[in-house]
Design an enzyme around this catalytic site. Structure first.
Site, short mmCIF file in Angstrom:
data_model
loop_
_atom_site.label_atom_id
_atom_site.label_comp_id
_atom_site.label_asym_id
_atom_site.label_seq_id
_atom_site.Cartn_x
_atom_site.Cartn_y
_atom_site.Cartn_z
N GLY A 1 2.55 -2.88 6.39
CA GLY A 1 3.60 -3.51 7.56
C GLY A 1 3.02 -4.38 8.61
O GLY A 1 3.94 -4.50 9.52
N SER B 1 0.24 1.74 11.27
CA SER B 1 1.46 0.96 10.60
C SER B 1 1.63 1.49 9.11
O SER B 1 1.10 2.26 8.63
CB SER B 1 0.75 -0.56 10.22
OG SER B 1 -0.18 -0.56 9.34
N ASP B 2 2.87 1.25 8.53
CA ASP B 2 2.97 1.43 7.30
C ASP B 2 2.30 0.42 6.52
O ASP B 2 1.84 -0.40 6.96
CB ASP B 2 4.38 1.25 6.99
CG ASP B 2 4.84 2.11 5.74
OD1 ASP B 2 3.95 2.61 5.01
OD2 ASP B 2 6.06 2.46 5.58
N TRP B 3 1.92 0.96 5.11
CA TRP B 3 0.75 0.08 4.37
C TRP B 3 1.45 -1.40 4.30
O TRP B 3 2.33 -1.26 3.26
CB TRP B 3 0.67 1.04 3.26
CG TRP B 3 -0.55 2.08 3.13
CD1 TRP B 3 -1.57 1.96 2.54
CD2 TRP B 3 -0.75 2.90 4.12
NE1 TRP B 3 -2.46 3.13 2.95
CE2 TRP B 3 -2.04 3.44 3.80
CE3 TRP B 3 -0.17 3.28 5.51
CZ2 TRP B 3 -2.60 4.47 4.57
CZ3 TRP B 3 -0.63 4.34 6.21
CH2 TRP B 3 -1.93 5.07 5.72
#
Length: 738
Positions: free
Chosen positions: A268, A264-266
């Site tokens: 996200g 995941s993006d941080w």
């Protein structure tokens, strides 16, 4: 057995002790396949240990399995350099004194080289730095398509064309992973604006998705064999991309055969059940789930942490998905941390500086050169005036997650002075004051850029300095401040900030030998374009910025960069803005332009750009011969060869990038006027001629038919267009597909 216990206690994942093969657990036996090792390790793990693999334990790490000697996973931001170390549980700097990296040019600059060999060198060098710093995953490169010139993060991506981005991302990935460090291609997918990036739901038709926004990701997966993919912040089809069933399961896993890890993006991730069932493997972030400064055990409350474990224990979900996620993470670890044969890496070495310089010099684009004002004739110059804040402002700090603590950064003024003095007198005037901040995430450039003079005083000084100079070099553009080229916010305008347009026009009035160097990761308007004889597009060029700019302006290097995106005359000439399809409303943004992105829009709608996609001049000239085809008919299972001669007709050696576009002359569905399908960068000495051959096959003629959910090509006539840019076609040839 005793040796094995010692090995595990020491935490030696690959196990260097001379244990007899029959006594090694399968997961430690490097003679076994990775899949055999993964399955053996998985069979030995508890549910709690599997869960621990799936979520962060600090800002940039996740747990291993200490009981089995399986190491932690450590991430680092890229994609232009290795991020400085932060504290375990905070964004504040860790205070290390040995984490100052080589700053490589931004990926937009890499794309402007049109040189896949340099992309390989870039990936190898940055991978070496990541490996030396003991990182498992490099969070890059980014390949989101340049849809609007206002996107604050465009400088981290590879331009507007899916084919160019595909050819550049594959060698970058291969280079990084040759070090036993995983590349993590991002942001999957449709992350084309920073405005409302965490909530915006992108409405894009299937053709646009398949033809424009996915090809570079697909190439990274199927050709580059990338080991990690990062989900985007935005939504698609109403689901956040970090747990989007259509993107992550249907396309990425089922269609493309991806066997790496989805990260995941941080911050996200938004829902435990969606994360379980929709294809996410590893959750990282800030303010995710139960993450709160008042919670001393926030990581255990991530969506894929205790909430997942509690659902399993309650019998509400099974463990099949858990095992699959753990497999993917273990596969990552065996490819990286538990591969004892991977090289050791190196950090801020002389050859990394050379690589950074080579990329920087090949990326610089000569946009305009009336009267051959460039290169500067140093032998005939007594005084050169350099004007503009970007000549003295460090650009490696700022811009968001790609901000760096560079060991050194050669500024443009410094580079030019090193090249010109003492033979030429170099004088400097600031001309304007923009952003005087010099710190980002507690990393400071060490500069003091404060200046209390009024705009009028600064303008007056610049004009006085410029008036009697032999050359005036204005170095301005954007910077990596909020609402310019920076993560987290888009630009408010396509115009140059800080009154630069007025300053440039006034400089042009007092000195005809004016050279404008625009430093940016985005297109800008140029209302003064007809007043200025020479314009150069530089980028965020990293540690070697000043050396590279001086080398090109002074003729040591013949410029060969080509634009990786279109410069519109005005913002409304861009498709998304022309159609009112940015930034969206009511939580949605509709890609009304569909496949007509960048030059595809300009060509099809007959809108003349300021500078076209693929444009870039040289200090020499090139002549193209007539395109020759091996056959006038192409069958679906064969190839035809298109050849063209290119001659250097000038008096300097130089690179030329020959670009091949294809036009479908009659189609059942709308297609762009032409599409880039091949390119070749070649060096030619004065008077030298080389013949280039391109293989044309059926795949190059296909489009995605969303009524059939398939790639198709149709019988009929096609035209090959070969030239120096999308707006400078030199030769054409027609053929038929049967």
């Amino acid at each position: 057995m005793k040796q094995r216990i010692v090995c595990l206690l020491l935490g030696l994942s690959g196990c260097f002790l001379p244990i007899q093969a029959q006594n090694i657990p399968v997961y430690l036996d490097e003679s076994k396949t990775i899949e055999e090792r993964v399955e053996d390790a998985l069979s030995r793990m508890t549910i709690e240990e599997k869960i621990a693999l799936l979520h962060a334990q600090s800002k940039f790490s996740s747990a291993g399995v200490p009981r089995l000697g399986i190491p932690e996973v450590w991430m680092t931001d890229g994609p232009h350099g290795i991020r400085p170390e932060v504290l375990w549980d905070e964004w504040a700097q860790a205070g290390w004194t040995n984490d100052s990296c080589t700053a490589f040019p931004a990926l937009t600059a890499l794309a402007a080289t049109w040189n896949p060999e340099l992309a390989m060198n870039y990936g190898k060098a940055i991978g070496e730095e990541a490996r030396y710093r003991k990182k498992t995953v490099l969070l890059g490169p980014g390949v989101n398509i340049y849809r609007t010139p206002l996107n604050g993060r465009n400088f981290e991506y590879m331009g507007e064309d899916p084919y160019l981005a595909s050819r550049m991302v594959v060698p970058y990935v291969v280079g990084v992973q040759s070090n036993g460090v995983a590349a993590c291609v991002k942001h999957f997918a449709l992350n084309n604006q920073e405005t409302e990036r965490g909530t915006i739901d992108v409405v894009a038709d299937e053709r646009a998705l398949r033809e424009i926004y996915l090809p570079a990701f697909k190439a990274a997966v199927q050709e580059g064999q990338v080991w990690a993919i990062m989900g985007a912040y935005n939504k698609y089809l109403g689901e956040h991309c970090s747990h989007n069933a259509y993107l992550l399961k249907k396309i990425l896993r089922e269609e493309w055969g991806f066997n790496g890890v989805v990260i995941s993006d941080w911050g996200g991730v938004h829902d435990t059940r969606e994360a379980i069932f929709n294809g996410l493997d590893m959750e990282f972030g800030t303010w995710t789930g139960g993450d709160d400064w008042s919670n001393s055990d926030s990581y255990s409350q991530y969506f894929l942490a205790n909430p997942y474990l509690e659902l399993i224990k309650a019998g509400e979900v099974g463990t099949a998905e858990l095992d699959e996620k753990a497999r993917n993470v273990l596969r990552l670890i065996f490819r990286t941390e538990m591969n004892r044969n991977r090289p050791w890496g190196k950090f801020v070495s002389e050859d990394h500086s050379k690589t950074a310089w080579e990329i920087a010099t090949e990326s610089i684009v000569l946009l305009k050169n009336n009267g051959n004002l460039l290169p500067i004739d140093v032998s005939k110059a007594n005084k050169i005036a350099i004007i503009g804040e970007n000549a003295i402002k460090k650009m490696t700090v700022g811009g968001g997650s790609s901000s760096l603590k560079a060991q050194y950064e050669i500024l443009p003024l410094e580079g030019l002075r090193k090249y010109l003095e003492p033979q030429v007198e170099v004088v400097y005037a600031r001309g304007y004051v923009g952003d005087v901040s010099t710190e980002f995430d507690n990393v400071s450039t060490g500069q003091d850029l404060r200046d209390n003079r009024s705009p009028e005083e600064l303008l007056k000084e610049a004009l006085v300095v410029a008036k009697d100079a032999d050359y005036v070099i204005f170095i301005g553009g954007l910077n990596k401040s909020h609402e310019q080229d920076s993560e987290g916010a888009d630009r408010k305008s396509m115009d140059l900030p800080y009154g630069q347009d007025k300053l440039i026009s006034e400089l042009a009035k007092v000195n005809p030998n004016l050279i404008v160097v625009n430093i940016s990761g985005n297109a800008v308007t140029m209302p003064w374009v007809n007043e200025v004889p020479a314009i150069v597009q530089a980028w965020f060029l990293g540690s070697e910025a000043g050396h590279a700019i001086a080398s090109v302006l002074c003729g040591e290097v013949n410029p060969s960069g080509k634009l990786p995106f279109t410069f519109p005359v005005k913002l409304k000439d861009n498709a998304a803005h022309s159609l009112g399809a940015y930034p969206g409303n009511d939580g949605k943004v509709e890609y009304k332009e569909s496949i007509l992105v960048g030059y595809r829009w300009h060509d099809t709608k007959k809108i003349k750009p300021l500078f076209g996609f693929g444009h870039g001049l040289s200090y020499t000239t090139f002549e193209y011969g007539k395109a020759q085809l091996s056959s006038s008919t192409l069958s679906r299972h064969e190839q035809i060869i298109c050849s063209v001669e290119v001659t250097n007709t000038g008096n300097k050696p130089g690179y030329e990038t020959v670009q091949l576009y294809i036009s479908d002359l009659k189609s059942s569905l709308q297609r762009p006027l032409k599409e880039l399908k091949a390119f070749r960068k070649l060096m030619l000495n004065p008077g030298e001629t080389k013949t280039i051959e391109f293989a044309i096959d059926n795949e190059m003629l296909q489009f995605y038919d969303d009524t059939k959910s398939a790639w198709v090509s149709e019988d009929g006539s096609f035209e090959i267009l070969i030239g120096s840019s999308s707006t400078d076609i030199r030769t054409k040839a027609k053929f038929n597909l049967k």
